[in-house]
Write a protein that holds these residues in place. Structure first.
Motif, PDB file in Angstrom:
ATOM      1  N   ILE A  21      55.856  41.664  46.742  1.00  0.00           N
ATOM      2  CA  ILE A  21      56.419  40.837  45.672  1.00  0.00           C
ATOM      3  C   ILE A  21      57.058  39.610  46.316  1.00  0.00           C
ATOM      4  CG2 ILE A  21      56.815  42.792  44.114  1.00  0.00           C
ATOM      5  CD1 ILE A  21      59.734  42.817  44.980  1.00  0.00           C
ATOM      6  N   PRO A  22      57.207  38.515  45.569  1.00  0.00           N
ATOM      7  CA  PRO A  22      57.793  37.306  46.165  1.00  0.00           C
ATOM      8  C   PRO A  22      59.308  37.445  46.296  1.00  0.00           C
ATOM      9  CG  PRO A  22      57.278  36.940  43.844  1.00  0.00           C
ATOM     10  CD  PRO A  22      56.765  38.320  44.184  1.00  0.00           C
ATOM     11  N   PRO A  23      59.918  36.646  47.210  1.00  0.00           N
ATOM     12  CA  PRO A  23      59.278  35.744  48.169  1.00  0.00           C
ATOM     13  C   PRO A  23      58.907  36.504  49.441  1.00  0.00           C
ATOM     14  CG  PRO A  23      61.638  35.518  48.356  1.00  0.00           C
ATOM     15  CD  PRO A  23      61.387  36.531  47.243  1.00  0.00           C
ATOM     16  N   GLY A  35      62.668  48.752  57.357  1.00  0.00           N
ATOM     17  CA  GLY A  35      63.491  48.603  58.542  1.00  0.00           C
ATOM     18  C   GLY A  35      64.760  47.832  58.227  1.00  0.00           C
ATOM     19  N   THR A  36      65.896  48.371  58.601  1.00  0.00           N
ATOM     20  CA  THR A  36      67.167  47.707  58.275  1.00  0.00           C
ATOM     21  C   THR A  36      67.318  46.374  59.000  1.00  0.00           C
ATOM     22  OG1 THR A  36      68.295  48.933  60.035  1.00  0.00           O
ATOM     23  CG2 THR A  36      68.336  49.894  57.812  1.00  0.00           C
ATOM     24  N   GLU A  37      66.547  46.185  60.081  1.00  0.00           N
ATOM     25  CA  GLU A  37      66.657  44.961  60.871  1.00  0.00           C
ATOM     26  C   GLU A  37      65.440  44.056  60.689  1.00  0.00           C
ATOM     27  OE1 GLU A  37      69.534  44.632  62.237  1.00  0.00           O
ATOM     28  OE2 GLU A  37      70.093  46.699  61.774  1.00  0.00           O
ATOM     29  N   ALA A  84      66.636  43.791  50.966  1.00  0.00           N
ATOM     30  CA  ALA A  84      66.873  43.616  49.531  1.00  0.00           C
ATOM     31  C   ALA A  84      65.562  43.476  48.758  1.00  0.00           C
ATOM     32  CB  ALA A  84      67.753  42.391  49.291  1.00  0.00           C
ATOM     33  N   THR A  85      64.554  42.884  49.382  1.00  0.00           N
ATOM     34  CA  THR A  85      63.255  42.756  48.721  1.00  0.00           C
ATOM     35  C   THR A  85      62.621  44.128  48.542  1.00  0.00           C
ATOM     36  OG1 THR A  85      62.917  40.549  49.648  1.00  0.00           O
ATOM     37  CG2 THR A  85      60.959  41.702  48.856  1.00  0.00           C
ATOM     38  N   GLY A  86      62.732  44.969  49.557  1.00  0.00           N
ATOM     39  CA  GLY A  86      62.209  46.324  49.442  1.00  0.00           C
ATOM     40  C   GLY A  86      62.931  47.122  48.374  1.00  0.00           C
ATOM     41  N   GLU A  87      64.229  46.945  48.293  1.00  0.00           N
ATOM     42  CA  GLU A  87      65.001  47.649  47.271  1.00  0.00           C
ATOM     43  C   GLU A  87      64.590  47.182  45.872  1.00  0.00           C
ATOM     44  OE1 GLU A  87      68.903  46.656  48.546  1.00  0.00           O
ATOM     45  OE2 GLU A  87      69.052  48.333  49.970  1.00  0.00           O
ATOM     46  N   ARG A  88      64.340  45.882  45.726  1.00  0.00           N
ATOM     47  CA  ARG A  88      63.901  45.348  44.430  1.00  0.00           C
ATOM     48  C   ARG A  88      62.519  45.875  44.065  1.00  0.00           C
ATOM     49  NH1 ARG A  88      62.918  40.087  45.207  1.00  0.00           N
ATOM     50  NH2 ARG A  88      61.031  39.680  44.017  1.00  0.00           N
ATOM     51  N   ILE A 138      59.618  50.056  40.160  1.00  0.00           N
ATOM     52  CA  ILE A 138      58.587  51.078  39.963  1.00  0.00           C
ATOM     53  C   ILE A 138      59.243  52.365  39.474  1.00  0.00           C
ATOM     54  CG2 ILE A 138      56.784  52.445  41.069  1.00  0.00           C
ATOM     55  CD1 ILE A 138      56.559  50.195  43.163  1.00  0.00           C
ATOM     56  N   ARG A 139      58.842  52.826  38.329  1.00  0.00           N
ATOM     57  CA  ARG A 139      59.452  54.012  37.724  1.00  0.00           C
ATOM     58  C   ARG A 139      59.319  55.217  38.654  1.00  0.00           C
ATOM     59  NH1 ARG A 139      56.929  53.525  33.604  1.00  0.00           N
ATOM     60  NH2 ARG A 139      55.175  54.955  33.943  1.00  0.00           N
ATOM     61  N   GLY A 140      60.462  55.806  39.001  1.00  0.00           N
ATOM     62  CA  GLY A 140      60.483  57.008  39.811  1.00  0.00           C
ATOM     63  C   GLY A 140      60.338  56.798  41.303  1.00  0.00           C
ATOM     64  N   ALA A 141      60.162  55.554  41.747  1.00  0.00           N
ATOM     65  CA  ALA A 141      59.984  55.308  43.183  1.00  0.00           C
ATOM     66  C   ALA A 141      61.278  55.593  43.938  1.00  0.00           C
ATOM     67  CB  ALA A 141      59.564  53.861  43.413  1.00  0.00           C
ATOM     68  N   THR A 142      61.134  56.025  45.187  1.00  0.00           N
ATOM     69  CA  THR A 142      62.289  56.263  46.034  1.00  0.00           C
ATOM     70  C   THR A 142      62.283  55.265  47.184  1.00  0.00           C
ATOM     71  OG1 THR A 142      61.074  57.920  47.324  1.00  0.00           O
ATOM     72  CG2 THR A 142      62.392  58.713  45.467  1.00  0.00           C
ATOM     73  N   PHE A 143      63.465  54.956  47.670  1.00  0.00           N
ATOM     74  CA  PHE A 143      63.618  53.962  48.744  1.00  0.00           C
ATOM     75  C   PHE A 143      64.395  54.587  49.902  1.00  0.00           C
ATOM     76  CE2 PHE A 143      66.031  50.758  51.024  1.00  0.00           C
ATOM     77  CZ  PHE A 143      65.070  49.779  51.267  1.00  0.00           C
ATOM     78  N   ALA A 144      63.964  54.274  51.121  1.00  0.00           N
ATOM     79  CA  ALA A 144      64.676  54.787  52.294  1.00  0.00           C
ATOM     80  C   ALA A 144      64.735  53.718  53.377  1.00  0.00           C
ATOM     81  CB  ALA A 144      63.993  56.032  52.840  1.00  0.00           C
ATOM     82  N   PRO A 145      65.951  53.328  53.797  1.00  0.00           N
ATOM     83  CA  PRO A 145      66.076  52.407  54.927  1.00  0.00           C
ATOM     84  C   PRO A 145      65.833  53.162  56.232  1.00  0.00           C
ATOM     85  CG  PRO A 145      68.240  53.071  54.171  1.00  0.00           C
ATOM     86  CD  PRO A 145      67.257  53.699  53.229  1.00  0.00           C
ATOM     87  N   VAL A 146      65.253  52.466  57.206  1.00  0.00           N
ATOM     88  CA  VAL A 146      65.008  53.051  58.521  1.00  0.00           C
ATOM     89  C   VAL A 146      65.857  52.296  59.533  1.00  0.00           C
ATOM     90  CG1 VAL A 146      63.304  53.616  60.276  1.00  0.00           C
ATOM     91  CG2 VAL A 146      62.672  53.699  57.850  1.00  0.00           C
ATOM     92  N   ALA A 147      66.882  52.945  60.038  1.00  0.00           N
ATOM     93  CA  ALA A 147      67.836  52.294  60.930  1.00  0.00           C
ATOM     94  C   ALA A 147      67.198  51.905  62.263  1.00  0.00           C
ATOM     95  CB  ALA A 147      69.033  53.217  61.175  1.00  0.00           C
TER      96      ALA A 147
END
Length: 277
Positions: A122-124, A216-218, A225-229, A234-243
């Motif tokens: 998704i943009p940008p 990746g957090t870095e 923030a783009t990944g979180e958006r 997406i309905r039901g999608a889960t998000f996980a940061p990778v330190a």
């Protein structure tokens, strides 16, 4: 390695293992090489598929062939039909996110599940160097080969939070060197069109399948923030940061990524009604 001939293009691909089908999609300026160790590790329990998009890796790089998101999504749809796959699990990185999403949302290709890692979806999107090249592709395509190689190696190295090993850096840069690779590198960036990403975002609420987003957090190329958006849309999608990982999760955090992949695929493959090959 096998070859799929499609609309004058030669698409390199390979398959291994048995069980539920898992298809890996790479991004730019990468190739299926990034996913190979993970595919090999999973091949004892799944049938794994790797492919190089037209214009990338070991696939053909004809200057007359467009390499935009639209073409790549059509190529992916054709390749899945060639493999006779019905509802495979799809794992995507970078550009592969836009391609797999468009194949699903525009062309109606069904997946059993979709895992996206630091994707262009998704943009940008786009690093400062990426935007510079897009503005001046013809000029940069004519720089002397030694300058081009230095640019490519610096660009690729910048995607990693941890310094890349020389062997890995050389492997990633190799497809973009020489009289065929150098112009192909700038062509694929010039072909970038954010319109396709906007179309993806407008359709995210239509997705009705298990989705996991890793980031990746870095990552300095595409912020978390783009990944979180993306996941939130997406309905039901889960998000996980990778330190401790940048844009190249495969090389920055291979153990964490491998653990996530196996956990995700094991759960997704066990869901009712998942009879894909």
């Amino acid at each position: 390695m096998e070859i799929f001939d499609w609309q004058g293009r030669r698409i390199a691909w390979e398959r291994a293992g048995s069980g539920h089908a898992v298809v890996f999609c790479h991004g730019t300026p990468w190739s299926s090489w990034l996913w190979r160790p993970f595919a090999e590790a999973l091949s004892g329990d799944f049938t794994v598929y790797l492919w190089d998009m037209p214009g990338y890796g070991r696939s053909s790089k004809d200057p007359e062939h467009p390499v935009d998101f639209g073409v790549q999504a059509e190529a992916f749809r054709a390749l899945l039909a060639h493999w006779e796959l019905d509802r495979p699990h799809v794992v995507a990185h970078d550009y592969g996110g836009a391609v797999s999403l468009r194949a699903h949302l525009v062309h109606g290709v069904s997946y059993a599940s979709l895992l996206m890692a630091d994707v262009v979806a998704i943009p940008p999107s786009g690093s400062p160097f990426f935007r510079l090249v897009k503005e001046h592709p013809d000029v940069l395509a004519r720089v002397p080969p030694y300058i081009h190689e230095a640019l490519v190696r610096a660009y690729i190295g910048n995607a990693s939070f941890r310094q890349l090993r020389e062997a890995d850096l050389a492997e990633l840069a190799a497809p973009w060197l020489g009289p065929e690779g150098q112009p192909a590198f700038y062509r694929q960036i010039a072909a970038y069109d954010e319109r396709y990403l906007a179309e993806n975002e407008a359709r995210l609420d239509r997705i009705d399948l298990p989705v996991r987003v890793l980031w990746g957090t870095e990552d300095t190329w595409i912020p978390q923030a783009t990944g979180e958006r993306l996941a939130a849309g997406i309905r039901g999608a889960t998000f996980a940061p990778v330190a401790g990982a940048g844009h190249l999760l495969q090389l920055d955090a291979p153990v964490a990524l491998a653990t996530e992949l196996r956990s995700w695929l094991s759960v997704s493959a066990a869901l009712p009604g998942r009879d894909e090959r």
